[in-house]
Write an enzyme that holds these catalytic residues in place. Sequence first.
Site, PDB file in Angstrom:
ATOM      1  N   ARG A 108      -6.992  28.148  24.759  1.00 18.32           N
ATOM      2  CA  ARG A 108      -6.971  26.787  25.300  1.00 18.32           C
ATOM      3  C   ARG A 108      -8.399  26.279  25.469  1.00 18.32           C
ATOM      4  O   ARG A 108      -9.361  27.010  25.331  1.00 18.32           O
ATOM      5  CB  ARG A 108      -6.167  26.706  26.599  1.00 18.32           C
ATOM      6  CG  ARG A 108      -6.454  27.799  27.626  1.00 18.32           C
ATOM      7  CD  ARG A 108      -6.159  27.338  29.014  1.00 18.32           C
ATOM      8  NE  ARG A 108      -6.959  26.182  29.307  1.00 18.32           N
ATOM      9  CZ  ARG A 108      -8.250  26.236  29.610  1.00 18.32           C
ATOM     10  NH1 ARG A 108      -8.879  27.384  29.696  1.00 18.32           N
ATOM     11  NH2 ARG A 108      -8.919  25.140  29.849  1.00 18.32           N
ATOM     12  N   GLY A 109      -8.478  24.964  25.797  1.00 19.03           N
ATOM     13  CA  GLY A 109      -9.772  24.299  25.800  1.00 19.03           C
ATOM     14  C   GLY A 109      -9.977  23.757  24.383  1.00 19.03           C
ATOM     15  O   GLY A 109      -9.766  24.470  23.398  1.00 19.03           O
ATOM     16  N   ALA A 110     -10.358  22.476  24.315  1.00 17.71           N
ATOM     17  CA  ALA A 110     -10.333  21.776  23.017  1.00 17.71           C
ATOM     18  C   ALA A 110     -11.233  22.416  21.957  1.00 17.71           C
ATOM     19  O   ALA A 110     -10.867  22.479  20.781  1.00 17.71           O
ATOM     20  CB  ALA A 110     -10.718  20.315  23.231  1.00 17.71           C
ATOM     21  N   ARG A 140      -0.234  21.875  19.698  1.00 19.68           N
ATOM     22  CA  ARG A 140      -0.404  21.037  20.889  1.00 19.68           C
ATOM     23  C   ARG A 140      -0.782  19.637  20.410  1.00 19.68           C
ATOM     24  O   ARG A 140      -1.591  19.504  19.484  1.00 19.68           O
ATOM     25  CB  ARG A 140      -1.484  21.598  21.833  1.00 19.68           C
ATOM     26  CG  ARG A 140      -1.002  22.800  22.629  1.00 19.68           C
ATOM     27  CD  ARG A 140      -1.971  23.175  23.732  1.00 19.68           C
ATOM     28  NE  ARG A 140      -1.764  22.403  24.945  1.00 19.68           N
ATOM     29  CZ  ARG A 140      -2.576  22.481  26.011  1.00 19.68           C
ATOM     30  NH1 ARG A 140      -3.640  23.269  25.980  1.00 19.68           N
ATOM     31  NH2 ARG A 140      -2.344  21.772  27.094  1.00 19.68           N
ATOM     32  N   ASN A 161      -8.415  13.656  28.979  1.00 22.74           N
ATOM     33  CA  ASN A 161      -8.751  15.000  29.467  1.00 22.74           C
ATOM     34  C   ASN A 161      -7.664  15.430  30.456  1.00 22.74           C
ATOM     35  O   ASN A 161      -6.724  14.675  30.749  1.00 22.74           O
ATOM     36  CB  ASN A 161     -10.146  14.983  30.123  1.00 22.74           C
ATOM     37  CG  ASN A 161     -10.693  16.372  30.359  1.00 22.74           C
ATOM     38  OD1 ASN A 161     -10.730  17.207  29.448  1.00 22.74           O
ATOM     39  ND2 ASN A 161     -11.105  16.658  31.580  1.00 22.74           N
ATOM     40  N   LYS A 162      -7.808  16.631  30.962  1.00 23.35           N
ATOM     41  CA  LYS A 162      -6.794  17.239  31.844  1.00 23.35           C
ATOM     42  C   LYS A 162      -6.292  16.255  32.904  1.00 23.35           C
ATOM     43  O   LYS A 162      -7.068  15.490  33.477  1.00 23.35           O
ATOM     44  CB  LYS A 162      -7.426  18.471  32.505  1.00 23.35           C
ATOM     45  CG  LYS A 162      -6.584  19.227  33.501  1.00 23.35           C
ATOM     46  CD  LYS A 162      -5.227  19.652  33.001  1.00 23.35           C
ATOM     47  CE  LYS A 162      -5.263  20.422  31.702  1.00 23.35           C
ATOM     48  NZ  LYS A 162      -3.882  20.664  31.152  1.00 23.35           N
ATOM     49  N   ASP A 213     -10.617  16.164  25.793  1.00 28.48           N
ATOM     50  CA  ASP A 213      -9.659  16.512  24.737  1.00 28.48           C
ATOM     51  C   ASP A 213      -9.686  15.465  23.643  1.00 28.48           C
ATOM     52  O   ASP A 213      -9.381  15.765  22.490  1.00 28.48           O
ATOM     53  CB  ASP A 213      -8.248  16.667  25.313  1.00 28.48           C
ATOM     54  CG  ASP A 213      -8.140  18.009  26.021  1.00 28.48           C
ATOM     55  OD1 ASP A 213      -8.433  18.063  27.223  1.00 28.48           O
ATOM     56  OD2 ASP A 213      -7.819  19.002  25.344  1.00 28.48           O
ATOM     57  N   CYS A 220     -10.708  21.042  36.050  1.00 28.50           N
ATOM     58  CA  CYS A 220     -10.073  21.897  35.041  1.00 28.50           C
ATOM     59  C   CYS A 220     -11.046  22.997  34.591  1.00 28.50           C
ATOM     60  O   CYS A 220     -11.898  23.456  35.377  1.00 28.50           O
ATOM     61  CB  CYS A 220      -9.565  21.084  33.865  1.00 28.50           C
ATOM     62  SG  CYS A 220      -8.490  22.037  32.753  1.00 28.50           S
ATOM     63  N   LYS A 275     -14.321  16.126  19.075  1.00 27.64           N
ATOM     64  CA  LYS A 275     -13.311  15.596  19.998  1.00 27.64           C
ATOM     65  C   LYS A 275     -13.178  14.074  19.941  1.00 27.64           C
ATOM     66  O   LYS A 275     -12.401  13.492  20.687  1.00 27.64           O
ATOM     67  CB  LYS A 275     -13.644  16.046  21.418  1.00 27.64           C
ATOM     68  CG  LYS A 275     -13.616  17.565  21.540  1.00 27.64           C
ATOM     69  CD  LYS A 275     -14.209  18.057  22.822  1.00 27.64           C
ATOM     70  CE  LYS A 275     -14.179  19.574  22.874  1.00 27.64           C
ATOM     71  NZ  LYS A 275     -14.942  20.092  24.006  1.00 27.64           N
TER      72      LYS A 275
HETATM   73  C1  RUB Z   1      -8.259  21.781  29.026  1.00 28.09           C
HETATM   74  C2  RUB Z   1      -9.043  20.542  29.287  1.00 28.09           C
HETATM   75  C3  RUB Z   1     -10.520  20.634  29.018  1.00 28.09           C
HETATM   76  C4  RUB Z   1     -10.784  20.132  27.584  1.00 28.09           C
HETATM   77  C5  RUB Z   1     -12.202  20.445  27.152  1.00 28.09           C
HETATM   78  O1  RUB Z   1      -6.873  21.560  29.087  1.00 28.09           O
HETATM   79  O2  RUB Z   1      -8.541  19.496  29.603  1.00 28.09           O
HETATM   80  O3  RUB Z   1     -11.222  19.829  29.906  1.00 28.09           O
HETATM   81  O4  RUB Z   1      -9.898  20.773  26.663  1.00 28.09           O
HETATM   82  O5  RUB Z   1     -12.377  21.845  27.117  1.00 28.09           O
HETATM   83  P1  RUB Z   1      -5.883  22.795  28.793  1.00 28.09           P
HETATM   84  P2  RUB Z   1     -13.627  22.506  26.357  1.00 28.09           P
HETATM   85  O6  RUB Z   1      -6.160  23.839  29.812  1.00 28.09           O
HETATM   86  O7  RUB Z   1      -4.531  22.181  28.914  1.00 28.09           O
HETATM   87  O8  RUB Z   1      -6.183  23.272  27.363  1.00 28.09           O
HETATM   88  O9  RUB Z   1     -14.844  21.833  26.909  1.00 28.09           O
HETATM   89  O10 RUB Z   1     -13.549  23.958  26.719  1.00 28.09           O
HETATM   90  O11 RUB Z   1     -13.456  22.252  24.894  1.00 28.09           O
END
Ligand code: RUB
Length: 307
Positions: free
Chosen positions: A18-20, A60, A209-210, A199, A128, A235
């Site tokens: 997880r995480g974009a 997703r 975002n979250k 996201d 988040c 993104k």
């Molecule tokens: C994660 C979320 C993060 C973004 C950016 O949601 O909203 O703020 O994805 O993450 P989830 P990053 O837990 O539902 O995936 O900076 O790590 O790309």
Amino acid sequence: MLDIVSETHDKIKSMEIRGALNIAIAAAESLAVVAAEASGNNQAVQTAINEAGEKLRLARPTAVSLPNTIDYVQYLAKQNLDQDERPYRGQLIKSIASFISEQKSTLPQISEIGARLIEDGDTVLTHCNSQTAIDIIIKAHQNGTQLKAFCTETRPRHQGYLTAGQLKEAGVDVTLTIDSAVNLSLKEHEIDKVFVGADAVLVTGDLINKIGTSQVSLAAKAQGVDFYVGAESIKFSPQSVAGQVIPIEERDRAEVTDQLPPEINIYNPSFDVTDHRNITAIITEVGVIPPQAAYTILKEKYGWELK
Ligand code: RUB
């Protein structure tokens, strides 16, 4: 379909990955395996990439880093189809590898740039578990900037626990608070700046975002607190240029509670939209931009897709 594709799809769907940014890198890595292992001629490799991409796309719906990655790899697979098989496949694998290393290099670039926005004595807040936002805070701490951090619990999946752990492990003075205490925390703890991840960044500069991010932004705006977004160009949403709407994922009711009978409706959206007017600036790997300049990044990075 290769096992790696189904495995990656399932891990993204179940949020093991997880995480974009992580999602984008995992998808590209599994498409690189497809490029290397699919049997047959160039057309067969291209078909395998297209099919694998469409499967991964469904994992997703909201983080545009996923369709952006898939679209780009599918675009690469469409190039040079008339070449001999070995150079075609070799070039494709090389191009996917360089895309992956480019994505990996964006994090240190953004944290370097973002850390300069944190000053000695600042208290910052994040929501988040965004690796981009976390790395900005950790980089500032490593630079010797005296700072304190607050992070939200992030209902319903508590990704804030991960954030608290990562910041603590890096030696940052971190306090976790409940989501509904953001407004009070901003005031009582004199929070100077908010850093969140992304996201999706739309052509308007609006941020997806979250869930809860937009409420944090409203509270920050009301209290004159700067609100920064760390967002790699992967993104930014080229689809939004054509007015396409990004679906907001709704997740299972059990994430919220399994204590209530099924006749009680539960609404569990995973993301929300933050108005660009509440965003001070977006920190990208090519610099800090006002949200209104999102189209500049889109034009520069997605010329191939916008055509
Ligand atoms: C994660 C979320 C993060 C973004 C950016 O949601 O909203 O703020 O994805 O993450 P989830 P990053 O837990 O539902 O995936 O900076 O790590 O790309």
